[in-house]
Design an enzyme around this catalytic site. Sequence first.
Site, PDB file in Angstrom:
ATOM      1  N   CYS B  55      22.500  12.766  15.451  1.00  0.00           N
ATOM      2  CA  CYS B  55      23.534  12.647  16.475  1.00  0.00           C
ATOM      3  C   CYS B  55      23.020  11.859  17.689  1.00  0.00           C
ATOM      4  O   CYS B  55      21.852  11.488  17.762  1.00  0.00           O
ATOM      5  CB  CYS B  55      23.976  14.034  16.918  1.00  0.00           C
ATOM      6  SG  CYS B  55      22.664  14.979  17.673  1.00  0.00           S
ATOM      7  N   ALA B  58      19.930  13.144  19.377  1.00  0.00           N
ATOM      8  CA  ALA B  58      18.698  12.833  18.636  1.00  0.00           C
ATOM      9  C   ALA B  58      18.240  11.417  18.942  1.00  0.00           C
ATOM     10  O   ALA B  58      17.044  11.149  19.095  1.00  0.00           O
ATOM     11  CB  ALA B  58      18.925  13.009  17.141  1.00  0.00           C
ATOM     12  N   ARG B  89       8.732  13.745  15.929  1.00  0.00           N
ATOM     13  CA  ARG B  89       8.631  12.371  15.440  1.00  0.00           C
ATOM     14  C   ARG B  89       7.215  11.819  15.385  1.00  0.00           C
ATOM     15  O   ARG B  89       7.010  10.662  15.080  1.00  0.00           O
ATOM     16  CB  ARG B  89       9.517  11.441  16.268  1.00  0.00           C
ATOM     17  CG  ARG B  89      10.972  11.608  15.933  1.00  0.00           C
ATOM     18  CD  ARG B  89      11.798  10.445  16.443  1.00  0.00           C
ATOM     19  NE  ARG B  89      11.794   9.314  15.538  1.00  0.00           N
ATOM     20  CZ  ARG B  89      11.522   8.071  15.887  1.00  0.00           C
ATOM     21  NH1 ARG B  89      11.166   7.790  17.116  1.00  0.00           N
ATOM     22  NH2 ARG B  89      11.578   7.095  15.022  1.00  0.00           N
ATOM     23  N   HIS B 187      20.749   5.852  21.187  1.00  0.00           N
ATOM     24  CA  HIS B 187      19.838   4.761  21.564  1.00  0.00           C
ATOM     25  C   HIS B 187      20.480   3.942  22.689  1.00  0.00           C
ATOM     26  O   HIS B 187      19.834   3.610  23.679  1.00  0.00           O
ATOM     27  CB  HIS B 187      19.596   3.811  20.385  1.00  0.00           C
ATOM     28  CG  HIS B 187      19.045   4.469  19.161  1.00  0.00           C
ATOM     29  ND1 HIS B 187      19.357   4.044  17.900  1.00  0.00           N
ATOM     30  CD2 HIS B 187      18.205   5.520  19.001  1.00  0.00           C
ATOM     31  CE1 HIS B 187      18.732   4.797  17.015  1.00  0.00           C
ATOM     32  NE2 HIS B 187      18.023   5.703  17.658  1.00  0.00           N
TER      33      HIS B 187
END
Lengths: 488, 545
Positions: B55, B58, B89, B187
Amino acid sequence: MPRETKHYRNVNENPCNMCMPMGGILPFKGIEDAMVIIHGSQGCSTYMRRHIAEHYNEPIDVGSSSLNEKGTIYGGSQNLFQALDNIRKVYKPRLIGILTSCLAETIGEDVEGIARDYLKQRGLDDFPLVAVSTPGYGGTHSEGYWLAVKKTVVALARPTEKHDGINVIVPNLSPADIREIKRILELMDIKYTLLPDISETLDRPIARPYTKIPPGGTKVEAIRRMPGAAATIQFGITVEENVSPGRYLQSQFGVPLYNLPVPMGVEATDMFVGLLAGLAGGSVPKTLELERGRLLDCMVDSHKYNAQGRGAVFGDPELVYAVVRTCAENGLYPAVVATGSGNTGLEDLLEPVLADCPGEVRFHNETDFAQIRTTCRETGVNIAIGHSDGKYLTEKEGIPLARMGFPIHDRVGGQRLLSVGYTGTTMFLDRITNTLLEYKHKNYRAAMYRKFYRNTGIEERGHTSLMGQAFGSEECPQLIPVLRGELR
Amino acid sequence: MAINEKMIEEILNKYPAKVKRNRKKHIVIRDSARENQEIEANTRTIPGIVTNRGCAFAGCKGVVLGPLKDMVHIVHGPIGCAYYSWLTRRNKAKTDDPKKNFLAYCVSTDMQESDIVFGGEKKLARMIDEVVEIFKPNAITISATCPVGLIGDDIQAVAKAARAKHGLNITAYSCEGYKGVSQSAGHHIANNGLMENIVGEGDWEEPPSKYTINILGEYNIGGDSWEVERVLNEIGYEVQVVMTGNGSYEKLKNAHVAQLNLVQCHRSINYIADMLEKKYGTPWLKVNFIGIRATIESLRNMALYFGDEALIKRTEEVIEKELAEIEPQLEPYKKICSGKTAFCFVGGSRGHHYQGLYEELGITTVLAGYEFAHRDDYEGRDVLPHIKSDADSKNIPDLHVTPDERRYRLKIPVERMEELQKKIPLSNYKGMIKDMMDGSIVVDDLNHYETEEFIRILKPDIFSSGIKDKYIPQKMGIPTKQLHNYDYSGPYAGFRGAINFARDVAMGFATPTWNFIVPPWKDKPLLEGSIEQCSDDTCVEEVGA
């Protein structure tokens, strides 16, 4: 026990728990041919799949209704309908669990109503669709787990003819633990329905052909027949009444409930085995007696090491209770007992268990690792027992961690850790003892140097860890990291 | 086995009709005879399809903001999202000041039911005070999870007030999970925020060295960025900031001084690259430091951009030296890998990047795709004017930047820029599809069902993706390589990284484990013996007896 909560701070720094739908997924993975959908943003499903997959090393499929901005305005029932259609078409499940997320709950979705409408519109009267309201802010994964189990029972259980089987309801244990419980039941010739049964589904052997939904799990039909059982054994001593599936079966259908602690340690396993012997009217098989004897032998062998341990136990309330009790039986008294859950009963339940504890025990409810870390430092903890996030205590304070519970994401084999029954307890105790011994030997040289050679002009050589420098004496390792407070 | 349209049709037939129509547009068989092969991407995920997509939260907090090490990243919301984005990550970082590395911390307002009902702004404000006191970070970000926008918490206002109160760079990101169609939206939100609030905040006016660059879209997974920087430093470049792996607020605020921006992951960071060009006149170069050939090409393109003879010479020297070191090491692995086939399905750029490295090992990529990329990542940036914007993409506003009056400087003359663009991917990206072999398959937003079906048809020798889907092929007896977190290995970038990758992949093929999957009693008799020929009479007797 002095009880401390975190409410004097607003920040949760390094949480000791996950959210409610995370816990809700797990029981559905232990029901035969079941699938589960989270009604919300797809990120919820993705994040949780990722974390569960890392613990069990298994494919974890969780559908999502993939709600987006439009859904937040007009409601998400259409998306959920689509998700159900697609899941049914591709996975052909025989039961679907629907969990809600923060998003669905905040926009006020009536997920039970949507589920009813769906069944009506698709003409699927008998299809088991289990809707569970699990907002992320409604509790921790522990509560989510129990609520999902209860809702499954509520959705499926129907008045049935009495039968001689018993219900066994388990908390979030490892597949290996579930297999051990089943072995004990089978050794004692008990007919049972164990719910939820992740023993095969989340620890799946390599086998051909590959199927999307792993074989195994509790049969839907067996859950329907739970109300006819002779008794329910629920390993859920800390479970609150409103989410207790065993209590529901008792109050709605009159199934006698034996609410036991997880069968870990001598006493708790004795209670379980004794109860089974009583229910079945039989005797305890020789095999189990031998295993009990071996456990005691292990305890006698290890007690001198364990007595040097000062533990910090954290995690799911049910497991915390079981671990504290097992450790205390063996002379390893905890200094810190902590859970991220807001469970109300755990502290009182532990009171008698820790009555003989020689030192102070500090209890944290709804806590985070920042607080656990501080208390560990203040009380001289030298072993941490709990899930992987306790690695933070190792990294920052040098306290070794014996991994146990869920999630274990920085080591393999969380699904294979065996800790219940006489045999499992033996293995658990060995892991604890060896963690203490490893820690001791790792720091032995440094401790000896400090004791006998300091200021002698002989240079210190070999391995010296930060932990080693902190040893007061090698007999009673108390941890006071040199760098405490200097490194965050 | 080659795949054809009919086989794809058969796979899709299992879906309801509407889903089938939708998914069909996300699957393309590469055919170089066709000029521009179109693929549908960055559209809404089909509910219940069991996607690998995440999503907006994230993408924003988890991917772009998270790796910035000297900042505390506050998650405003119930505890789950903070927990799930806590060190997941493997973006590594080291800092000169051990008190200013906060990557190991997960910091959340842990909203409870009462906060949802009565609002969480006050709690957030109190918490920021605590965070400043406890951590003394260089800057703070606040990322929102789903309920925040729904209950109307004004995190931008809280951040603004806190900024004034503490004199610290405190910024808020409204990256609620339901925004956009995948993490890609996040992003974009993070790119906008960093550009608006941090880049350019520093007071540097001149680059600290002759060849100062930024590396964009490199997250230092498993130490990738360190391997790349090692080589760049040896050539003589100065890396101002890596966005955002091992990056820091302190470096990021002076990112505007660079003379060139490198773009590794186009998807997650192209917005900043574009904005830096518009605002400061700094072009960006699409690079790829995964694979030896790609690394060499990237280094040469960089040298060409600066056009300095000494730099070009130095570049060649370093390449020669590095190759001499790694080539002998690579040989044994190539022998094991040669002739194999791979699936390569990753997020938004690695699906493309790793194909070259596979090729160098003798492995053919037969299927590749992206989880959350846009059409330009597949078809190249030339397609950008033709992409229709829809309701979902409009929800994430484009940040319109204008040339900075004081700091805008054309780094190279327009004519030279045009000339270079003919030779190197300067401020351009040609996408993945053009690099793929005829007959190979491109799949956008691959899911569990399709993964399984494509594996059955194509029988790849290795499946490279992430942790959610890696256990499916493994259960089917196929080795996997996680390209999201590298299975706790790495670095895989640059010259030495290629060796690590080759070793790990070869090990996946060569491990004896696979030999035991079929038990001996399934494919050969446990008792060895032969059946004697007999005359008809005796046989009849025995049967009768």
